[in-house]
Design a protein around this motif. Structure first.
Motif, PDB file in Angstrom:
ATOM      1  N   GLY A 136      30.527  47.026  39.862  1.00 44.87           N
ATOM      2  CA  GLY A 136      31.718  46.194  40.034  1.00 44.87           C
ATOM      3  C   GLY A 136      31.929  45.781  41.482  1.00 44.87           C
ATOM      4  O   GLY A 136      31.584  46.496  42.417  1.00 44.87           O
ATOM      5  N   LEU A 137      32.480  44.599  41.653  1.00 43.98           N
ATOM      6  CA  LEU A 137      32.783  44.043  42.963  1.00 43.98           C
ATOM      7  C   LEU A 137      34.286  43.834  43.037  1.00 43.98           C
ATOM      8  O   LEU A 137      34.881  43.254  42.117  1.00 43.98           O
ATOM      9  CB  LEU A 137      32.047  42.701  43.133  1.00 43.98           C
ATOM     10  N   VAL A 138      34.930  44.308  44.101  1.00 42.70           N
ATOM     11  CA  VAL A 138      36.371  44.117  44.286  1.00 42.70           C
ATOM     12  C   VAL A 138      36.592  42.777  44.960  1.00 42.70           C
ATOM     13  O   VAL A 138      35.940  42.448  45.953  1.00 42.70           O
ATOM     14  CB  VAL A 138      36.981  45.260  45.140  1.00 42.70           C
ATOM     15  N   LEU A 139      37.529  41.987  44.401  1.00 40.55           N
ATOM     16  CA  LEU A 139      37.788  40.642  44.909  1.00 40.55           C
ATOM     17  C   LEU A 139      39.268  40.479  45.281  1.00 40.55           C
ATOM     18  O   LEU A 139      40.128  41.134  44.703  1.00 40.55           O
ATOM     19  CB  LEU A 139      37.446  39.608  43.845  1.00 40.55           C
ATOM     20  N   ASP A 140      39.508  39.581  46.223  1.00 41.87           N
ATOM     21  CA  ASP A 140      40.866  39.134  46.534  1.00 41.87           C
ATOM     22  C   ASP A 140      41.042  37.808  45.794  1.00 41.87           C
ATOM     23  O   ASP A 140      40.318  36.854  46.064  1.00 41.87           O
ATOM     24  CB  ASP A 140      41.057  38.915  48.029  1.00 41.87           C
ATOM     25  N   CYS A 141      41.990  37.754  44.861  1.00 40.04           N
ATOM     26  CA  CYS A 141      42.175  36.563  44.027  1.00 40.04           C
ATOM     27  C   CYS A 141      43.575  35.999  44.182  1.00 40.04           C
ATOM     28  O   CYS A 141      44.547  36.742  44.326  1.00 40.04           O
ATOM     29  CB  CYS A 141      41.926  36.892  42.560  1.00 40.04           C
ATOM     30  N   LYS A 142      43.661  34.686  44.116  1.00 41.81           N
ATOM     31  CA  LYS A 142      44.941  33.971  44.169  1.00 41.81           C
ATOM     32  C   LYS A 142      45.024  33.084  42.942  1.00 41.81           C
ATOM     33  O   LYS A 142      44.125  32.309  42.667  1.00 41.81           O
ATOM     34  CB  LYS A 142      45.027  33.093  45.407  1.00 41.81           C
ATOM     35  N   ARG A 143      46.123  33.215  42.184  1.00 40.00           N
ATOM     36  CA  ARG A 143      46.340  32.405  40.993  1.00 40.00           C
ATOM     37  C   ARG A 143      47.356  31.315  41.277  1.00 40.00           C
ATOM     38  O   ARG A 143      48.284  31.518  42.045  1.00 40.00           O
ATOM     39  CB  ARG A 143      46.890  33.268  39.853  1.00 40.00           C
ATOM     40  N   SER A 144      47.178  30.165  40.626  1.00 39.01           N
ATOM     41  CA  SER A 144      48.193  29.109  40.647  1.00 39.01           C
ATOM     42  C   SER A 144      48.312  28.560  39.238  1.00 39.01           C
ATOM     43  O   SER A 144      47.314  28.216  38.620  1.00 39.01           O
ATOM     44  CB  SER A 144      47.823  28.007  41.640  1.00 39.01           C
ATOM     45  N   ASP A 145      49.502  28.566  38.704  1.00 37.20           N
ATOM     46  CA  ASP A 145      49.738  28.050  37.361  1.00 37.20           C
ATOM     47  C   ASP A 145      49.965  26.551  37.418  1.00 37.20           C
ATOM     48  O   ASP A 145      50.754  26.068  38.226  1.00 37.20           O
ATOM     49  CB  ASP A 145      50.944  28.727  36.712  1.00 37.20           C
ATOM     50  N   LEU A 146      49.249  25.847  36.550  1.00 41.30           N
ATOM     51  CA  LEU A 146      49.394  24.394  36.502  1.00 41.30           C
ATOM     52  C   LEU A 146      50.392  23.975  35.443  1.00 41.30           C
ATOM     53  O   LEU A 146      50.811  22.840  35.395  1.00 41.30           O
ATOM     54  CB  LEU A 146      48.032  23.748  36.220  1.00 41.30           C
ATOM     55  N   GLY A 147      50.747  24.905  34.557  1.00 40.53           N
ATOM     56  CA  GLY A 147      51.746  24.631  33.547  1.00 40.53           C
ATOM     57  C   GLY A 147      51.230  24.000  32.377  1.00 40.53           C
ATOM     58  O   GLY A 147      50.793  23.510  31.641  1.00 40.53           O
TER      59      GLY A 147
END
Length: 147
Positions: A136-147
């Protein structure tokens, strides 16, 4: 009528464990600080567009002592599911190029922190064979909801 390819079936059997659906949006991930020395450090960035069901990855194609050659890899988002806690789980596979013998299968999920696991699968005829499983690889993730 939906046709399920052997690779897709193998991926789902290998990586799917949850049910549900996520709201359409995008997520962009880069390796976390501790990932610099990880065996999976060939992945530099993952961008998932839930609406178009596409995944674009910036990867290291080749590496020498002094340089790295970067490239792009496209993948198909096979599944976006939601855990009971409401966190999304993404399952995708790299779209193999002509002459490529190994298909990469991935599962991106949040378990305290975002983690990516991957597996390499080769096909002998139409029969999938597991070639390698990456840690496994640990990631920094950012989500954006488009709706």
């Amino acid at each position: 009528m939906t046709i399920i390819k052997p690779g897709r079936l193998a991926l789902q059997a290998l990586l799917l464990t949850t049910a549900g659906a996520c709201a359409a949006g995008t997520i962009t991930c880069v390796p976390g600080p501790a990932a610099a020395s990880a065996p999976s450090d060939w992945i530099r960035r993952i961008a998932i567009d839930e609406h178009s069901r596409t995944v674009n990855m910036d990867i290291v194609r080749s590496r020498t002592k002094d340089t790295e050659t970067m490239g792009k890899m496209r993948a198909e988002l096979l599944s976006m599911e939601e855990t009971q806690s409401g966190e999304p789980v993404y399952v995708f596979n790299a779209i193999p190029s002509v002459g490529t013998e190994v298909t990469h299968l991935f599962r991106l999920f949040k378990a305290g922190e975002w983690r990516l696991i991957g597996a390499g699968v080769t096909f002998m005829g139409k029969v999938p064979a597991l070639r390698a499983v990456e840690p496994g690889l640990v990631l920094d993730c950012k989500r954006s909801d488009l709706g």
